[in-house]
Design an enzyme around this catalytic site. Sequence first.
Site, PDB file in Angstrom:
ATOM      1  N   ASP A 132      10.047  -2.188  -2.498  1.00 21.64           N
ATOM      2  CA  ASP A 132       9.873  -0.723  -2.083  1.00 21.64           C
ATOM      3  C   ASP A 132      11.054  -0.150  -3.520  1.00 21.64           C
ATOM      4  OD1 ASP A 132       8.945  -0.214   0.071  1.00 21.64           O
ATOM      5  OD2 ASP A 132      10.957  -0.648   1.392  1.00 21.64           O
TER       6      ASP A 132
ATOM      7  N   ARG B  32       2.007   0.619  -4.770  1.00 17.38           N
ATOM      8  CA  ARG B  32       2.146   2.322  -3.978  1.00 17.38           C
ATOM      9  C   ARG B  32       2.115   3.064  -4.102  1.00 17.38           C
ATOM     10  NH1 ARG B  32       6.695   0.275   0.420  1.00 17.38           N
ATOM     11  NH2 ARG B  32       4.672  -0.904   1.472  1.00 17.38           N
TER      12      ARG B  32
HETATM   13  C1  LIG Z   1       4.076   3.305   3.206  1.00 13.59           C
HETATM   14  C2  LIG Z   1       4.699   4.579   2.692  1.00 13.59           C
HETATM   15  C3  LIG Z   1       5.954   3.537   1.732  1.00 13.59           C
HETATM   16  C4  LIG Z   1       7.182   4.773   0.917  1.00 13.59           C
HETATM   17  N1  LIG Z   1       7.535   4.327   0.438  1.00 13.59           N
HETATM   18  C5  LIG Z   1       8.274   4.545  -0.714  1.00 13.59           C
HETATM   19  C6  LIG Z   1       9.651   3.524  -1.507  1.00 13.59           C
HETATM   20  O1  LIG Z   1       9.263   2.919  -1.638  1.00 13.59           O
HETATM   21  N2  LIG Z   1      10.097   5.146  -2.232  1.00 13.59           N
HETATM   22  C7  LIG Z   1      10.561   6.139  -1.894  1.00 13.59           C
HETATM   23  O2  LIG Z   1      10.633   6.950  -2.560  1.00 13.59           O
HETATM   24  N3  LIG Z   1       9.575   7.105  -1.299  1.00 13.59           N
HETATM   25  C8  LIG Z   1       8.131   5.959   0.123  1.00 13.59           C
HETATM   26  N4  LIG Z   1       7.714   6.645   0.616  1.00 13.59           N
HETATM   27  C9  LIG Z   1       7.758   8.580   1.484  1.00 13.59           C
HETATM   28  C10 LIG Z   1       7.420   9.570   0.031  1.00 13.59           C
HETATM   29  O3  LIG Z   1       7.940   9.114  -1.141  1.00 13.59           O
HETATM   30  C11 LIG Z   1       7.228  10.398   0.817  1.00 13.59           C
HETATM   31  O4  LIG Z   1       9.033  10.419   0.295  1.00 13.59           O
HETATM   32  C12 LIG Z   1       6.949  10.840   1.643  1.00 13.59           C
HETATM   33  O5  LIG Z   1       5.579   9.876   1.956  1.00 13.59           O
HETATM   34  C13 LIG Z   1       6.638  12.487   2.134  1.00 13.59           C
HETATM   35  O6  LIG Z   1       5.590  12.836   0.580  1.00 13.59           O
HETATM   36  P1  LIG Z   1       4.062  12.841   1.085  1.00 13.59           P
HETATM   37  O7  LIG Z   1       3.153  12.532  -0.014  1.00 13.59           O
HETATM   38  O8  LIG Z   1       3.570  12.911   2.998  1.00 13.59           O
HETATM   39  O9  LIG Z   1       3.937  14.463   0.820  1.00 13.59           O
HETATM   40  P2  LIG Z   1       4.310  15.324   1.754  1.00 13.59           P
HETATM   41  O10 LIG Z   1       4.467  17.067   0.987  1.00 13.59           O
HETATM   42  O11 LIG Z   1       6.377  15.548   1.625  1.00 13.59           O
HETATM   43  O12 LIG Z   1       4.275  15.822   3.074  1.00 13.59           O
HETATM   44  C14 LIG Z   1       2.415  15.984   3.488  1.00 13.59           C
HETATM   45  C15 LIG Z   1       2.184  16.371   5.396  1.00 13.59           C
HETATM   46  O13 LIG Z   1       2.769  15.088   5.651  1.00 13.59           O
HETATM   47  C16 LIG Z   1       3.169  15.443   6.794  1.00 13.59           C
HETATM   48  N5  LIG Z   1       4.853  14.896   6.766  1.00 13.59           N
HETATM   49  C17 LIG Z   1       5.552  14.285   5.522  1.00 13.59           C
HETATM   50  N6  LIG Z   1       6.420  13.954   5.351  1.00 13.59           N
HETATM   51  C18 LIG Z   1       7.046  14.024   6.514  1.00 13.59           C
HETATM   52  C19 LIG Z   1       7.923  13.856   7.131  1.00 13.59           C
HETATM   53  N7  LIG Z   1       9.079  13.143   7.060  1.00 13.59           N
HETATM   54  N8  LIG Z   1       8.134  14.452   8.940  1.00 13.59           N
HETATM   55  C20 LIG Z   1       7.065  14.906   9.962  1.00 13.59           C
HETATM   56  N9  LIG Z   1       5.893  15.264   8.750  1.00 13.59           N
HETATM   57  C21 LIG Z   1       6.038  14.608   7.912  1.00 13.59           C
HETATM   58  C22 LIG Z   1       3.358  16.995   6.705  1.00 13.59           C
HETATM   59  O14 LIG Z   1       2.752  17.648   7.799  1.00 13.59           O
HETATM   60  C23 LIG Z   1       3.768  17.675   5.581  1.00 13.59           C
HETATM   61  O15 LIG Z   1       3.434  18.390   5.419  1.00 13.59           O
HETATM   62  C24 LIG Z   1       6.714   6.019   1.205  1.00 13.59           C
HETATM   63  C25 LIG Z   1       5.629   6.482   2.523  1.00 13.59           C
HETATM   64  C26 LIG Z   1       4.961   6.242   2.652  1.00 13.59           C
HETATM   65  C27 LIG Z   1       4.203   6.600   3.179  1.00 13.59           C
END
Ligand SMILES: Cc1cc2nc3c(=O)[nH]c(=O)nc-3n(C[C@H](O)[C@H](O)[C@H](O)COP(=O)(O)OP(=O)(O)OC[C@H]3O[C@@H](n4cnc5c(N)ncnc54)[C@H](O)[C@@H]3O)c2cc1C
Length: 306
Positions: free
Chosen positions: A132, A182
Amino acid sequence: MLRSVILRAADDARVKSLVAKAPVSRDVVARFVAGEALDDAVRATGALISDGLRVSLDHLGEDTCNAGQAEATTKAYLALLGRLADEGLTSGAEVSVKLSAVGQLLDEAMAIDNAGSICEAAVAAGTTVTLDMEDHTTTDSTLRIHRELRRDFPTTGAVIQSYLRRSEADCRDLAAARSRVRLCKGAYSEPESVAFQSRGEVDRSYVRCLKVLMNGSGYPMVATHDPRLVAIAGALVRQVGRKQGSYEYQMLYGIRPNEQRRLAGAGETVRVYVPYGDEWYGYLMRRLAERPANVTFFLRALATKS
Ligand SMILES: Cc1cc2nc3c(=O)[nH]c(=O)nc-3n(C[C@H](O)[C@H](O)[C@H](O)COP(=O)(O)OP(=O)(O)OC[C@H]3O[C@@H](n4cnc5c(N)ncnc54)[C@H](O)[C@@H]3O)c2cc1C
């Protein structure tokens, strides 16, 4: 704005104590975390795999400040991998590791040793590890440890956060044969000097990074729930002529589960990131910060129960 307020409040000891002790937190946690015990994690993994999904398991915990705790986390991962192997789940499940949970903030060499033991156990169990990415003060160290681990365990995956200004260049360095990267937007509160602040800039950076990874010879892992970015990833796949199985989509446990199943039903590889364990506070606060509606949900539940 609300996002950085929540992420800053998350570091306040009084807020932590309030949230961690409120009985209602358990209900909210249950939406995002598979459970506290190893059995819960294994049960959730089995159910997701039977639904045609893959899994990356995260044993919750971060920012470890003593060697004993780092060793305990390492042992928890070894137990997890042993159990996944015993249950025949390792072809569909890998593990995600936060280096700060295995000693990175104490001593980089300790983190390499501990993460190396986890990688060794993963290889023995027939699966892989993804490291991560945490806040920007750890990025250089994490990428250094990733390079070091890949010498012996070449399938070790890295995470790149599109909100960091440096990320397109990091993607270029990583988009080589056999690499697993990722790509996510990034979940921490970061200063403007190192990170894009607006949603539009973060999204545009995501697309630039994705283009580099899709055009490279590694294995891109498209970690987002954003429907627009999922659609752009699909368009890029067609444009560069990648075959299904030469990249994957990844989403978090409890977020857009129907979309996870829709993509898997269309033949895509979809991996669900499944956190478990009792150190859920930091993870929960990042999920609340991502979406104001989650905070409303949390506060409403708090008001109803108090
Ligand atoms: C498999 C995976 C591994 C990850 N690993 C890391 C990491 O190592 N380091 C790191 O900094 N971040 C990590 N993240 C988190 C990532 O950086 C984002 O903060 C998170 O995925 C929300 O961003 P988004 O791309 O989904 O877009 P967004 O624009 O935030 O969300 C798009 C849509 O997804 C849905 N959504 C998103 N988040 C939520 C929530 N919390 N609750 C409910 N609905 C939601 C909503 O419908 C929203 O409109 C990871 C995410 C994933 C999917």
